[in-house]
Design a protein around this motif. Structure first.
Motif, PDB file in Angstrom:
ATOM      1  N   THR A   6      59.216  70.518  61.570  1.00 50.86           N
ATOM      2  CA  THR A   6      60.357  70.688  60.689  1.00 50.86           C
ATOM      3  C   THR A   6      61.378  69.604  61.005  1.00 50.86           C
ATOM      4  OG1 THR A   6      60.000  73.056  60.657  1.00 50.86           O
ATOM      5  CG2 THR A   6      62.146  72.304  59.959  1.00 50.86           C
ATOM      6  N   SER A   8      64.642  68.217  62.024  1.00 47.70           N
ATOM      7  CA  SER A   8      65.667  68.892  62.816  1.00 47.70           C
ATOM      8  C   SER A   8      67.047  68.825  62.159  1.00 47.70           C
ATOM      9  CB  SER A   8      65.723  68.318  64.223  1.00 47.70           C
ATOM     10  OG  SER A   8      66.015  66.944  64.180  1.00 47.70           O
ATOM     11  N   GLY A   9      67.302  67.784  61.368  1.00 46.64           N
ATOM     12  CA  GLY A   9      68.567  67.713  60.645  1.00 46.64           C
ATOM     13  C   GLY A   9      68.634  68.745  59.541  1.00 46.64           C
ATOM     14  N   SER A  10      67.500  69.015  58.929  1.00 49.86           N
ATOM     15  CA  SER A  10      67.449  70.003  57.858  1.00 49.86           C
ATOM     16  C   SER A  10      67.600  71.422  58.384  1.00 49.86           C
ATOM     17  CB  SER A  10      66.123  69.898  57.099  1.00 49.86           C
ATOM     18  OG  SER A  10      66.006  68.626  56.528  1.00 49.86           O
ATOM     19  N   LYS A  11      67.102  71.664  59.597  1.00 45.06           N
ATOM     20  CA  LYS A  11      67.253  72.986  60.203  1.00 45.06           C
ATOM     21  C   LYS A  11      68.721  73.362  60.320  1.00 45.06           C
ATOM     22  CE  LYS A  11      64.714  72.153  63.913  1.00 45.06           C
ATOM     23  NZ  LYS A  11      64.026  72.294  65.197  1.00 45.06           N
ATOM     24  N   LYS A  12      69.555  72.359  60.627  1.00 43.14           N
ATOM     25  CA  LYS A  12      70.981  72.606  60.835  1.00 43.14           C
ATOM     26  C   LYS A  12      71.743  72.725  59.521  1.00 43.14           C
ATOM     27  CE  LYS A  12      70.426  69.689  64.842  1.00 43.14           C
ATOM     28  NZ  LYS A  12      70.645  68.348  65.369  1.00 43.14           N
ATOM     29  N   ARG A  13      71.229  72.129  58.454  1.00 39.65           N
ATOM     30  CA  ARG A  13      71.985  72.034  57.208  1.00 39.65           C
ATOM     31  C   ARG A  13      71.634  73.084  56.167  1.00 39.65           C
ATOM     32  NH1 ARG A  13      71.766  66.980  59.299  1.00 39.65           N
ATOM     33  NH2 ARG A  13      73.609  65.688  59.012  1.00 39.65           N
ATOM     34  N   ALA A  15      69.841  76.970  55.011  1.00 35.86           N
ATOM     35  CA  ALA A  15      69.481  78.326  55.451  1.00 35.86           C
ATOM     36  C   ALA A  15      68.788  79.030  54.300  1.00 35.86           C
ATOM     37  CB  ALA A  15      70.720  79.087  55.865  1.00 35.86           C
ATOM     38  N   ARG A  24      73.146  75.958  51.018  1.00 37.52           N
ATOM     39  CA  ARG A  24      73.661  74.709  51.585  1.00 37.52           C
ATOM     40  C   ARG A  24      75.176  74.753  51.612  1.00 37.52           C
ATOM     41  NH1 ARG A  24      76.244  71.533  48.018  1.00 37.52           N
ATOM     42  NH2 ARG A  24      75.983  72.041  45.836  1.00 37.52           N
ATOM     43  N   GLN A  25      75.767  73.827  52.358  1.00 39.42           N
ATOM     44  CA  GLN A  25      77.216  73.667  52.405  1.00 39.42           C
ATOM     45  C   GLN A  25      77.609  72.429  51.603  1.00 39.42           C
ATOM     46  OE1 GLN A  25      79.484  75.696  53.862  1.00 39.42           O
ATOM     47  NE2 GLN A  25      77.811  77.089  54.430  1.00 39.42           N
ATOM     48  N   SER A  30      84.871  67.634  56.076  1.00 43.31           N
ATOM     49  CA  SER A  30      84.950  67.535  57.533  1.00 43.31           C
ATOM     50  C   SER A  30      86.123  66.677  58.022  1.00 43.31           C
ATOM     51  CB  SER A  30      83.641  66.991  58.092  1.00 43.31           C
ATOM     52  OG  SER A  30      83.356  65.746  57.508  1.00 43.31           O
ATOM     53  N   SER A  47      79.825  78.023  50.166  1.00 45.49           N
ATOM     54  CA  SER A  47      78.441  77.551  50.195  1.00 45.49           C
ATOM     55  C   SER A  47      77.850  77.630  48.796  1.00 45.49           C
ATOM     56  CB  SER A  47      77.605  78.379  51.168  1.00 45.49           C
ATOM     57  OG  SER A  47      77.587  79.721  50.766  1.00 45.49           O
TER      58      SER A  47
END
Length: 65
Positions: A6, A8-13, A15, A24-25, A30, A47
């Motif tokens: 998977t 790893s950047g997509s895991k954080k962004r 759900a 998504r957000q 920011s 979201s």
């Protein structure tokens, strides 16, 4: 054949919702908030769902085929 990883950047962004949609957000919430209006900042904090045009790409990044 090896397992696919998977992104790893997509895991954080992204759900997954209970119905299987991808949440998504919003971007641009920011930094440099002083020049943005209250309405713009308020609307950016909520979201949203991934659009159907990008759904295939996001599913591949999350290894959900």
């Amino acid at each position: 054949m090896p397992k696919t990883k998977t992104n790893s950047g997509s895991k954080k962004r992204f759900a997954l919702t209970g119905t299987g949609k991808i949440k998504r957000q919003h971007a641009y919430h920011s930094h440099i908030l002083t020049k943005k209006t209250k309405k713009q900042k308020r609307n950016l904090c909520y979201s949203g769902l991934v659009d159907h045009t990008n759904l295939k790409q996001v599913r591949e990044l999350l290894c959900m085929r």
